[in-house]
Scaffold this active site. Structure first.
Site, short mmCIF file in Angstrom:
data_model
loop_
_atom_site.label_atom_id
_atom_site.label_comp_id
_atom_site.label_asym_id
_atom_site.label_seq_id
_atom_site.Cartn_x
_atom_site.Cartn_y
_atom_site.Cartn_z
N ASP A 120 0.83 -1.20 0.00
CA ASP A 120 0.00 0.00 0.00
C ASP A 120 0.86 1.25 0.00
O ASP A 120 2.09 1.19 0.15
CB ASP A 120 -1.02 -0.02 1.13
CG ASP A 120 -0.44 0.39 2.48
OD1 ASP A 120 0.79 0.57 2.57
OD2 ASP A 120 -1.22 0.50 3.43
N ILE A 121 0.22 2.36 -0.23
CA ILE A 121 0.92 3.65 -0.32
C ILE A 121 1.04 4.22 1.09
O ILE A 121 0.04 4.39 1.79
CB ILE A 121 0.14 4.62 -1.23
CG1 ILE A 121 0.00 4.00 -2.64
CG2 ILE A 121 0.81 5.98 -1.30
CD1 ILE A 121 -0.91 4.78 -3.57
N ASP A 175 -6.26 10.68 -6.22
CA ASP A 175 -6.55 9.88 -7.42
C ASP A 175 -5.37 9.90 -8.39
O ASP A 175 -5.03 8.87 -9.00
CB ASP A 175 -7.80 10.42 -8.12
CG ASP A 175 -9.07 10.15 -7.34
OD1 ASP A 175 -9.02 9.34 -6.39
OD2 ASP A 175 -10.11 10.77 -7.65
N GLU A 183 -6.08 2.16 -0.77
CA GLU A 183 -4.73 2.35 -1.31
C GLU A 183 -3.93 1.07 -1.26
O GLU A 183 -2.70 1.09 -1.42
CB GLU A 183 -4.00 3.47 -0.55
CG GLU A 183 -3.64 3.17 0.89
CD GLU A 183 -4.74 3.52 1.88
OE1 GLU A 183 -4.40 3.73 3.06
OE2 GLU A 183 -5.91 3.59 1.48
#
Length: 366
Positions: free
Chosen positions: A242-243, A259, A285
């Site tokens: 994930d970010i 986005d 995310e």
């Protein structure tokens, strides 16, 4: 310019099939008006002259809003014309083809129209009745029929030939036109249906923002790789990443910036993925990659992704957003099933998030 006009005309006649009926009616009456006058059929001359004017007005004032009225009038006029000519001349000059032509024509019109089918059924019944009347008009009085028929084919021999040949040609061309239009419409409809099916498939199986597979679709590859492991003993691996600090990006720059980050990161990761690997948006995310195999090279591939994203600078309204990723990697070697494998990879991701982020954490079973 000519190509655009031809394309416009094609679309116009596809959407307004009955307009061809008005054009055919106009030119048909214009042609037969002087012909009937030449042969002395005054009533038919007047009838055709008036109808030519009417069809000319129809063409000039054509509007799809009055389609039902124009259609009904044209169909009735064609049927009446068939009966009137047969009655006045006493012989079939091919006019019975007009009334016969109406029935299949109505089918084509109803096929492409949203109007009630009862309306077309009614007109079809009327057409059948007129066809019967035309036939009865010829055969109900045998003696008179023979006399009139012989007069038509001897005294008015050229008229008989002209009218029969042109009636056959015009009705045949009109039916061919309708068949061609219907074929094109069916082809277009089939294309639109296939395209809509593809759109629905993509909506059901892909994430709308990133274009990646969604959770539902990636499970298909889990089943395929699980089957491959059971049948051939080939292991597979997954990683969940994930970010890092993605919520902070949304809170600082807004969801539109978020986005952009999601699309930029997934695009970059996709370019660095090895062959026969698949990525999906797992949720929010979080993303999941499934790899065919369980070699150490997968770890180095993930490291390359991590470093590439770390170096990437995402520009948003003049500001640079720096992003890092945390990965959790596991393999199917010691996993009972892919549910346990997903749990293991997720556990490694959580470990990485809690111990500094921006790293690749590998499970002991890898």
């Amino acid at each position: 310019m000519l190509g655009i006009k031809l394309k416009y005309l094609k679309l116009f006649f596809l959407r307004n099939t009955e307009f061809a009926l008005y054009i055919l009616g106009f030119f048909g009456h214009v042609f037969f008006t002087p012909l009937f006058r030449f042969y002395g059929f005054q009533s038919l001359f007047v009838y055709n002259f008036v109808m030519a004017l009417v069809y000319g007005i129809f063409i000039l004032l054509y509007s799809s809003r009055y389609r039902n009225f124009f259609m009904t009038f044209s169909c009735m006029e064609v049927l009446l014309n068939s009966l009137v000519i047969t009655t006045v001349t006493g012989a079939d000059l091919g006019t019975v083809l007009f009334s016969v032509c109406i029935v299949p024509s109505l089918f084509f019109f109803s096929h492409s129209n949203k109007d009630s089918h009862k309306y077309y059924i009614f007109l079809s019944i009327v057409a059948a009745v007129f066809t019967l009347l035309v036939i009865l008009q010829q055969f109900a009085r045998p003696d008179q029929f023979i006399k009139d028929y012989l007069t038509a084919v001897t005294v008015y021999k050229s008229l008989y030939r002209f009218h029969t040949i042109l009636s056959t040609i015009s009705t045949s061309l009109f039916i061919i036109y309708l068949c061609a239009v219907t074929r094109i419409k069916l082809k277009r409809s089939s294309y639109k249906t296939r395209r809509r099916e593809q759109e629905l498939y993509n909506m059901a199986n892909h994430d709308q923002l990133t274009g990646l597979m969604n959770r539902r679709r990636i499970l298909y590859f889990f089943e395929e790789f699980e089957r491959q492991k059971n049948e051939k003993g080939i292991d597979y691996s997954i990683c969940i990443f994930d970010i890092d600090n993605f919520k902070l990006v949304n809170d600082t720059y807004g969801h539109y910036a978020g986005d952009i980050v999601l699309k930029k990161v997934t695009s970059l990761v996709q370019t660095l993925m090895p062959a026969n690997s698949h990525i999906a948006r797992w949720g929010g995310e979080e993303f999941l990659i499934i790899f065919n195999g369980a070699s150490p090279q997968i770890y180095y591939d993930l490291e390359n992704m991590r470093l590439a994203v770390q170096k990437e600078k995402i520009d948003f309204e003049g500001e640079e957003i720096k992003i890092t990723l945390t990965f959790g990697l596991s393999s199917s070697r010691a996993a009972i099933n892919y549910d346990r494998l997903i749990t293991d990879a997720d556990t490694m991701l959580m470990y990485g998030k809690q111990h500094g982020k921006n790293q690749v954490c590998v499970s002991r079973n890898f």
